[in-house]
Motif scaffolding. Structure first.
Motif, PDB file in Angstrom:
ATOM      1  N   ARG A  67       0.842  -1.187   0.000  1.00 23.32           N
ATOM      2  CA  ARG A  67       0.000   0.000   0.000  1.00 23.32           C
ATOM      3  C   ARG A  67       0.880   1.240   0.000  1.00 23.32           C
ATOM      4  N   CYS A  68       0.513   2.177  -0.852  1.00 23.90           N
ATOM      5  CA  CYS A  68       1.254   3.435  -0.909  1.00 23.90           C
ATOM      6  C   CYS A  68       0.923   4.255   0.330  1.00 23.90           C
ATOM      7  N   ALA A  69       1.947   4.713   1.015  1.00 23.26           N
ATOM      8  CA  ALA A  69       1.739   5.471   2.242  1.00 23.26           C
ATOM      9  C   ALA A  69       1.230   6.880   1.941  1.00 23.26           C
ATOM     10  N   GLU A  70       1.340   7.303   0.715  1.00 23.25           N
ATOM     11  CA  GLU A  70       0.924   8.659   0.366  1.00 23.25           C
ATOM     12  C   GLU A  70      -0.532   8.696  -0.102  1.00 23.25           C
ATOM     13  N   CYS A  71      -0.891   7.852  -1.040  1.00 26.81           N
ATOM     14  CA  CYS A  71      -2.234   7.923  -1.612  1.00 26.81           C
ATOM     15  C   CYS A  71      -3.079   6.696  -1.298  1.00 26.81           C
ATOM     16  N   GLY A  72      -2.484   5.641  -0.728  1.00 24.61           N
ATOM     17  CA  GLY A  72      -3.268   4.482  -0.329  1.00 24.61           C
ATOM     18  C   GLY A  72      -3.540   3.487  -1.431  1.00 24.61           C
ATOM     19  N   PHE A  88       5.711   3.113  -1.462  1.00 24.73           N
ATOM     20  CA  PHE A  88       4.968   4.078  -2.269  1.00 24.73           C
ATOM     21  C   PHE A  88       4.725   3.516  -3.659  1.00 24.73           C
ATOM     22  N   CYS A  89       3.682   4.044  -4.297  1.00 31.64           N
ATOM     23  CA  CYS A  89       3.357   3.563  -5.635  1.00 31.64           C
ATOM     24  C   CYS A  89       4.325   4.132  -6.665  1.00 31.64           C
ATOM     25  N   SER A  90       4.937   5.248  -6.347  1.00 35.29           N
ATOM     26  CA  SER A  90       5.874   5.850  -7.292  1.00 35.29           C
ATOM     27  C   SER A  90       6.911   6.662  -6.529  1.00 35.29           C
ATOM     28  N   ALA A  92       7.578   9.674  -7.080  1.00 29.74           N
ATOM     29  CA  ALA A  92       7.034  11.013  -6.834  1.00 29.74           C
ATOM     30  C   ALA A  92       6.303  11.049  -5.496  1.00 29.74           C
ATOM     31  N   HIS A  93       5.559   9.993  -5.193  1.00 30.92           N
ATOM     32  CA  HIS A  93       4.831   9.960  -3.928  1.00 30.92           C
ATOM     33  C   HIS A  93       5.781   9.768  -2.756  1.00 30.92           C
ATOM     34  N   ALA A  94       6.869   9.048  -3.005  1.00 36.71           N
ATOM     35  CA  ALA A  94       7.877   8.900  -1.953  1.00 36.71           C
ATOM     36  C   ALA A  94       8.463  10.248  -1.595  1.00 36.71           C
TER      37      ALA A  94
HETATM   38 ZN    ZN Z   1       0.817   6.814  -4.213  1.00 37.12          ZN
END
Ligand code: ZN
Length: 109
Positions: A67-72, A88-90, A92-94
């Motif tokens: 699960r991405c910690a930024e956007c879920g 993170f999914c990417s 950028a979100h990291a």
């Molecule tokens: Zn994300």
């Protein structure tokens, strides 16, 4: 003579088949590349669209989702970027998560 022709035809068909298979594999590995069991999740930083096509795709089905910690959003682990304990999914979100955390730690800025 006829057998030789058949053999040549078979060779070309085999090549075409191999190429098609290879292309299908590359496409499927772009959407979800095979997981690398040698890669420890801890601290492994990997950007999206890495050189995952060369790896064997035998473990594709057993790919864990993180699960991405930024956007879920849930993303395959091989596609995700993990920084410390967070995933993170990417990239950028990291970065976004890191920036937010830094600004939380230092509200004066
Ligand atoms: Zn994300």
């Amino acid at each position: 003579m006829r057998q030789i022709l058949l053999l040549i035809l078979l060779f070309f068909v085999g090549q075409w088949f191999f190429k098609t298979l290879r292309r299908a594999q590359t496409q499927s590995s772009q959407s979800r590349p095979g997981v690398d069991p040698r890669q420890p999740g801890q601290g492994a930083r990997r950007a999206n669209g890495g050189a995952a096509g060369a790896e064997t795709g035998t473990a594709v089905l057993a790919e864990p989702m993180v699960r991405c910690a930024e956007c879920g959003v849930h993303a395959p682990r091989s596609e995700s970027v993990s920084v410390g304990e967070q995933t993170f999914c990417s990239a950028a979100h990291a970065r976004a998560y890191d920036a937010r955390k830094t600004s939380q730690n230092r509200p004066a800025r």
